[in-house]
Design an enzyme around this catalytic site. Structure first.
Site, PDB file in Angstrom:
ATOM      1  CG  ASP A   1      -2.095  -0.912   1.117  1.00 41.45           C
ATOM      2  OD1 ASP A   1      -2.354  -1.411   0.011  1.00 41.45           O
ATOM      3  OD2 ASP A   1      -2.769  -1.146   2.141  1.00 41.45           O
TER       4      ASP A   1
ATOM      5  CE1 TYR B   1      -5.937   9.221  12.336  1.00 41.46           C
ATOM      6  CE2 TYR B   1      -5.009  10.818  10.805  1.00 41.46           C
ATOM      7  CZ  TYR B   1      -5.278  10.417  12.097  1.00 41.46           C
ATOM      8  OH  TYR B   1      -4.884  11.212  13.140  1.00 41.46           O
TER       9      TYR B   1
END
Length: 203
Positions: free
Chosen positions: A63, A177
Site C-alpha cells: 500500500d 485513518y
C-alpha cells in the site's frame, strides 16, 4: 499490443518479486518498460516515471509503495494494476505476484475493466496538492492544540467546530485513518467524501 510500465518498491523482496513479474511478461512476449529507479536497481534501462508512455502501470509492492507512486504520478490517468509483493495482499491489492500469471492473458487480450477511484485535491496556502487516493488530514502545527474551523460547502456555511483535527476521506480512504476515528465505511462507487472531526468539542 498493450504496453505495460513497471514500478516497484526498493526493498530486496519487492525487487525479486518484480523480476518474477518480468519473467512472466517475457514468457507471454508482452511489451513492457521499467521506471528508471527500478531499472537502476536491476541494472536495466528505464524511463523517468512521468515520461512512461504506456497503456497500463503495474505497481509491485505494498500500500505504501502504491500511494507514494500515485503521488509522484500526479494527475496521470493511466490505469493502475497494483500487484502485492512479499506474499501478503494489502488493502488496495487484489492481485499478488503469486497469481499474476493467472491474469496476464486477460490483461494482454483486453479482457479487463477499469474501476474509477475518486481522489482529493487540497489547496494549501495557494498551492495544490497532488491528487490523493485516501484522505487529507488537517491538524495544528503543535501537538495537543485545538483547532477551530468552519465548514463551507458550495458557498454555504454548514458547520462550525473545534477539534484536535479534521480528516476528509475518499470512499477508498474511508477504511483507513478515517475509520480509526469513527468515520463511516463508504462503498467505492458512492459519489461522496466523508468529513470526520478528531475529538470534536461538539460531538
Amino acid at each position: 499490443m498493450m504496453k505495460i510500465g513497471l514500478i516497484s518498491g526498493q526493498e530486496a523482496g519487492m525487487l525479486e518479486d518484480t523480476k518474477s513479474v518480468m519473467d512472466i511478461l517475457k514468457h507471454y512476449k508482452a511489451d513492457y518498460v521499467l521506471e528508471e529507479k527500478l531499472a537502476a536497481n536491476l541494472k536495466e534501462k528505464g524511463v523517468p516515471l512521468k515520461k512512461l508512455d504506456v497503456d497500463l502501470l503495474a505497481i509491485v509492492g505494498s500500500d505504501r509503495v502504491l500511494l507514494k507512486s500515485l503521488l509522484d504520478l500526479g494527475h496521470s490517468d493511466t490505469p493502475i494494476l497494483p500487484v502485492a509483493s512479499m506474499g501478503q495482499p494489502d488493502f488496495l491489492f487484489d492481485v499478488m505476484v503469486s497469481n499474476f500469471e493467472l491474469v496476464v492473458e486477460d490483461l494482454l487480450s483486453g479482457k479487463w475493466t477499469k474501476e474509477e477511484k475518486k481522489r482529493l485535491v487540497a489547496e494549501i496556502s495557494g498551492k495544490e496538492t497532488p491528487p490523493l487516493l485516501n484522505d487529507i488530514g488537517i491538524f495544528a502545527n503543535r501537538s495537543a492544540t485545538l483547532i477551530r474551523y468552519s465548514l463551507i460547502i458550495d458557498g454555504e456555511h454548514f458547520w462550525k467546530d473545534g477539534s484536535d483535527g479534521l480528516i476528509v476521506a475518499t470512499p477508498t480512504g474511508s477504511t483507513a485513518y478515517s475509520l480509526s476515528v469513527g468515520g463511516p465505511i463508504i462503498l467505492n462507487t458512492s459519489p461522496v467524501f466523508s468529513i470526520i472531526p478528531v475529538n470534536s468539542i461538539n460531538p
